[in-house]
Scaffold this active site. Structure first.
Site, PDB file in Angstrom:
ATOM      1  CB  CYS A  90      -0.934   0.018   1.210  1.00 53.05           C
ATOM      2  SG  CYS A  90      -0.064   0.237   2.781  1.00 53.05           S
TER       3      CYS A  90
ATOM      4  CB  CYS B 160       4.638  -0.328   1.560  1.00 55.30           C
ATOM      5  SG  CYS B 160       3.644  -1.542   2.436  1.00 55.30           S
TER       6      CYS B 160
ATOM      7  CG  ASP C 146      14.287  25.341 -34.816  1.00 57.33           C
ATOM      8  OD1 ASP C 146      14.755  26.457 -35.102  1.00 57.33           O
ATOM      9  OD2 ASP C 146      14.653  24.284 -35.360  1.00 57.33           O
TER      10      ASP C 146
ATOM     11  CG  ASP D 175      15.572  20.096 -35.720  1.00 60.43           C
ATOM     12  OD1 ASP D 175      15.568  21.330 -35.514  1.00 60.43           O
ATOM     13  OD2 ASP D 175      15.988  19.588 -36.768  1.00 60.43           O
TER      14      ASP D 175
ATOM     15  CG  ASP E 224      16.543  24.339 -31.850  1.00 65.29           C
ATOM     16  OD1 ASP E 224      16.466  25.568 -31.958  1.00 65.29           O
ATOM     17  OD2 ASP E 224      16.342  23.552 -32.794  1.00 65.29           O
TER      18      ASP E 224
END
Length: 737
Positions: free
Chosen positions: A19, A22, A432, A630, A634
Site C-alpha cells: 500500500c 509501504c 524552431d 531539433d 536549440d
C-alpha cells in the site's frame, strides 16, 4: 529542470509493497541516507527511481536498507519476468474464491430477505465453515501475516497490518464460537463470521491481481522493445566468409551483414548497399526510409529490399533503442508532484485508522451499547478494513504508468512522470523552424555570384560544408554532386553554432553563413542585398559566402513545411496555447514560412543565447513555456524551458536536453502529447476524488455499524479495482482533439 552532471540515477525493482504506506516508509528511510539526493517509489510498478551523488557506490547499501525494512530489492537488470508472479497470484485467487463461495452462500441466512433461499445443510455447519476458512486465513493469507510482522518490527503500519488485525479478529471469534458449539452440541450458523475473514482476503487478492494485470499490460510495450534486438548476427571479418555469432560477441566497429527481412541488431551506419528500412516501431514513421552509404541505422529497424553491410557504432544500452527502454522505465518509475502530496497523506493514514478503530470499539462497548463486545468488535473491524488507503496510493502512479505506456505506443516518450503533469500547464510553445516546422531537408534553388564563377564557388562551399551535419550543409554538398562537381574533403571546417561555417579549402579561407556571421567578420554584403530581397519574400533562406575576406556570392535554399504542421498548430491554438516561431533565419524568410504555417508571432535572427533569453523573459512574466526543436542550437532553450520537446529527426544533443522526445517528425505529436498530458491528469483527479470521497463517506458508515466487515472488505477492494479500471481507460484513449 534537467538533472545536473553531479548526480547519477539508478532504478530498483522492489517487491513486498502492499500500500501507499509501504512506499512512503521506503522513501522516508532511504531519503535520509547520506548521498541520496532524491527517491521516488512507484507502488503499482514496484519500483524506485533514485538520484544519488555522482561517484557514490550506494546501491548495495540501499538494497540492504530496503531489505531491513522488510522488502526485497534488486536492479532492473536482475528483475525477473512478471508473468510467473501474475500466474501465481491468479492461482491463489481462484483457490481462495472457491473456498470462499460456500461461505458466502451460507451467509445469506444472516439476512431476512434471503433467509428462505436453499442452502446445502453442510454449508451451514460451523465446523465445515472452519475447514474452508482456515486455509484461506493461514495459507493463502500467510503473506499478509509475514508482511505485517515485518512492518511492525520496523515500527510502521501498512495495509497488511489492517488486514491481519481485521481478519484475525473475525476468524478467532468464529473459531471460539465453533469450539463452544461443538462442545455444547449446538450449531448456530448466525454465531460465526468465517465468511468475513475469507471474503476480505479474497477481495484484496482480486484487487492485487487486477493491479498486476494492469501493470503487465502497460509493460508490454517495453517487453516488445526488448525483444526487437536479435540474438545472433552475421559478422564480416577481413572480407572473409560471413560468420554467424552471438550478439553478445559484437564490438563497436564490427562489420555486420543484414539481409532483407532481418532486424538491425545495433546502431550503426551503412557501409555498402542500399535498401528501404522500416523504422515504424522505433520512430512511428509508417513509410520505409531509403538508406544508402553513410546513412544512420537504428537498432530494431527492419531491412526491406536488399542486403546491406553496416558498421556498428553503439551497442546495448547505448543504442537509441536501449536509451528509449531506459527512459521509459524511468518515466514509469518516477512520480508526478501530485503523487507526492498523496504520499504524505497515506503515510499517516494507517496509524490514524488504527486509532479510529480503537475509538470505535471503546465508544460502542462502553457507551452506546455497553456489554455488546461482539457488536463493538465487528464495527471496529469494519472501520479497519474500509479505511485502508489502497485506492489513494494507486490513484496517481497507475494513471502515470498507463498514460506513459500509451504515449510511447503513439511515438511520444516522456523521460519522467513529472513531465506529464507539467506539460498540461503550458501557456506558450516556442517552435524552431528548420527541421521542426519544416522538413529540415532544404534544397539549393539559386547560386548567385559573379558571371562564370558559379561552379567554382559551389565547389569551394561544398568542400567547406562536407562533413558538417547541418541540413543546409548537406543541401549544398548534394547540389554540388548533382551538378557533377568533385567535392573535396577538408579537415579544417569549423561549425560556429547559430552563425555558419569557417573552413580552409585550396589555401582559401571560406566563410559561409548568415548576415550576422558576415557582419561579425566585418564583410559587407551590400551588393547582394537587392537580388536577395525578392528571394526572401518567396520564403527562401539566404546563406552568404566570402572567400579570403571578400564577398563572393549567395546560396538560396528552400525548405518546405511538413504536411502535418498547419493542422498541428491549429490543434494547439484550439487548446488555448499560444504558438510562437523562433528561428535564426532572416526576418523575411521567417515571416514567409510563418504565414504559411498560420503563426502570427515570429522571432527571427535568433542566436541560441537569444532563444534562452526569450524563454526566461516569458517565464519571468509568469508564463509556462515549452520549447520544440531539433538542432544543437536549440539545446540550450530546450533545457531552459519548463518543458523541452525534441522531434524525432533531431540531433542527439537536442534529444538529451529535452524532457519529451517525439520518436517521429510529425508535429502532430506535440498536440498529441499535450492532449495525453491533460487526459492523464484528468484521470488522476478522478481517481483521487473517488478514493478520498470513498474514505470520507465509508468510515462514518462503518462507525455507525451500517457496514458489516465482509461488505467493508469488498468495498475496499472494489475501490482499488475502480481506480485501476479507470486508469486502464487511458490504454484506449484517443489523443486527437
Amino acid at each position: 529542470m534537467n538533472e545536473q552532471v553531479s548526480y547519477q540515477k539508478i532504478n530498483l525493482q522492489i517487491e513486498g509493497m502492499t500500500c501507499a504506506a509501504c512506499s512512503a516508509r521506503i522513501e522516508k528511510v532511504i531519503g535520509k541516507m547520506a548521498g541520496v539526493h532524491e527517491i521516488a517509489v512507484n507502488l503499482p510498478m514496484g519500483s524506485a527511481a533514485l538520484v544519488l551523488d555522482a561517484g557514490t557506490e550506494l546501491k548495495g547499501e540501499i538494497i540492504e536498507r530496503i531489505e531491513k525494512l522488510g522488502y526485497s530489492a534488486r536492479s532492473f537488470e536482475e528483475a525477473s519476468d512478471s508473468q510467473p508472479a501474475i500466474f501465481g497470484l491468479g492461482a491463489k485467487l481462484v483457490i481462495s474464491a472457491l473456498l470462499t463461495l460456500p461461505l458466502l452462500w451460507a451467509m445469506v441466512r444472516h439476512y431476512t430477505m434471503t433467509s428462505s433461499l436453499w442452502i446445502p445443510d453442510l454449508f451451514l455447519e460451523p465446523w465445515f465453515q472452519w475447514l474452508l476458512a482456515t486455509p484461506v486465513q493461514f495459507a493463502i493469507g500467510a503473506p499478509f501475516y509475514f508482511n505485517a510482522w515485518k512492518a511492525i518490527k520496523n515500527k510502521s503500519a501498512n495495509m497488511d497490518v489492517l488486514i491481519v488485525l481485521s481478519t484475525t479478529c473475525a476468524y478467532l471469534y468464529s473459531h471460539y464460537m465453533t469450539i463452544h458449539m461443538l462442545r455444547s452440541g449446538g450449531a448456530d450458523p448466525h454465531a460465526v463470521y468465517f465468511e468475513t475473514s475469507a471474503m476480505i482476503i479474497t477481495a484484496v487478492l482480486l484487487g492485487k491481481w487486477l493491479e498486476a494485470s494492469a501493470k503487465e499490460r502497460s509493460m508490454k510495450t517495453i517487453h516488445r522493445l526488448r525483444r526487437l534486438s536479435p540474438q545472433t548476427v552475421t559478422i564480416i571479418r577481413n572480407e572473409m566468409q560471413p560468420e554467424v555469432i552471438s550478439i553478445k560477441e559484437v564490438k563497436i566497429g564490427d562489420m555486420l551483414l543484414i539481409l532483407p527481412g532481418e532486424v538491425v541488431p545495433a546502431d550503426g551506419r551503412v557501409i555498402r548497399g542500399r535498401s528501404a528500412v522500416d523504422e515504424a516501431f522505433i520512430t512511428g514513421e509508417s513509410v520505409p526510409v531509403e538508406k544508402r552509404q553513410y546513412d544512420r541505422l537504428i537498432g530494431g529497424s527492419v531491412i526491406r529490399d536488399e542486403a546491406i553491410t553496416m558498421q556498428v557504432t553503439a551497442l546495448g544500452s547505448q543504442t537509441a533503442l536501449g536509451k528509449m527502454i531506459h527512459l521509459m522505465e524511468e518515466a514509469q518509475g518516477s512520480k508526478a508532484e501530485i503523487g507526492r502530496y498523496v504520499d504524505r497523506i497515506a503515510a499517516v493514514f494507517v496509524p490514524t485508522v488504527l486509532v479510529l478503530a480503537l475509538l470505535t470499539f471503546c465508544i460502542w462497548s462502553l457507551w452506546l451499547t455497553p456489554g455488546d463486545i461482539k457488536g463493538a468488535l465487528f464495527k471496529a473491524i469494519a472501520v479497519l478494513v474500509i479505511a485502508c488507503p489502497c485506492a489513494l496510493g494507486l490513484a496517481t502512479p497507475t494513471s502515470i504508468l498507463v498514460g506513459t505506456s500509451r504515449a510511447l505506443e503513439s511515438g511520444i516518450l516522456f523521460k519522467e512522470g513529472k513531465y506529464v503533469e507539467q506539460l498540461q500547464q503550458i501557456d506558450i510553445i516556442l517552435m524552431d523552424k528548420t527541421g521542426t516546422l519544416t522538413h529540415g531537408t532544404p534544397r539549393v534553388t539559386d547560386v548567385i555570384t559573379d558571371p562564370g564563377q558559379e561552379h567554382r564557388l559551389l565547389r569551394l562551399l561544398a568542400a567547406a560544408e562536407n562533413g558538417i551535419e547541418h541540413p543546409y550543409a548537406k543541401a549544398i554538398v548534394k547540389e554540388a554532386v548533382r551538378r557533377g562537381l568533385q567535392v573535396k574533403e577538408t579537415t579544417s571546417s569549423q561549425a560556429i553554432t547559430g552563425l555558419g561555417v569557417k573552413a580552409r579549402v585550396d589555401e582559401h579561407e571560406i566563410l559561409i553563413g548568415s548576415r550576422a556571421f558576415m557582419n561579425q567578420a566585418e564583410i559587407s554584403i551590400q551588393r547582394f542585398v537587392p537580388v536577395t530581397e525578392q528571394l526572401e519574400r518567396e520564403g527562401k533562406t539566404m546563406l552568404f559566402a566570402a572567400v579570403d575576406g571578400v564577398p563572393a556570392g549567395v546560396i538560396a535554399l528552400m525548405d518546405t513545411l511538413k504536411a502535418s504542421t498547419p493542422q498541428a498548430l491549429r490543434r494547439l491554438k484550439k487548446m488555448g496555447i499560444i504558438v510562437v516561431m523562433v528561428t535564426g533565419d532572416h526576418r523575411k524568410t521567417a515571416n514567409a514560412i510563418a504565414e504559411r504555417a498560420g503563426i502570427t508571432t515570429v522571432y527571427s535572427e535568433m542566436l541560441p543565447q537569444d532563444k534562452v533569453h526569450l524563454v526566461r523573459t516569458l517565464q519571468q512574466k509568469g508564463k509556462r513555456v515549452a520549447m520544440v526543436g531539433d538542432g544543437v542550437n536549440d539545446a540550450p532553450a530546450l533545457a531552459a524551458a519548463d518543458i523541452g520537446i525534441a522531434v524525432g529527426t533531431g540531433s542527439e544533443i537536442a534529444k538529451d536536453a529535452a524532457d519529451v522526445n517525439l520518436l517521429h517528425s510529425d508535429l502532430g505529436g506535440v498536440a498529441d502529447a499535450v492532449v495525453m498530458s491533460r487526459k492523464t491528469m484528468r484521470n488522476i483527479r478522478q481517481n483521487l476524488i473517488f478514493a478520498l470521497m470513498y474514505n470520507v463517506l465509508a468510515i462514518p458508515l462503518a462507525f455507525m455499524g451500517l457496514l458489516t466487515p465482509w461488505i467493508a472488505g469488498t468495498a475496499m477492494a472494489l475501490s482499488s479495482v475502480s481506480v485501476v479500471t479507470n486508469a486502464s481507460r487511458l490504454q484506449k484513449a484517443s489523443w486527437r482533439n
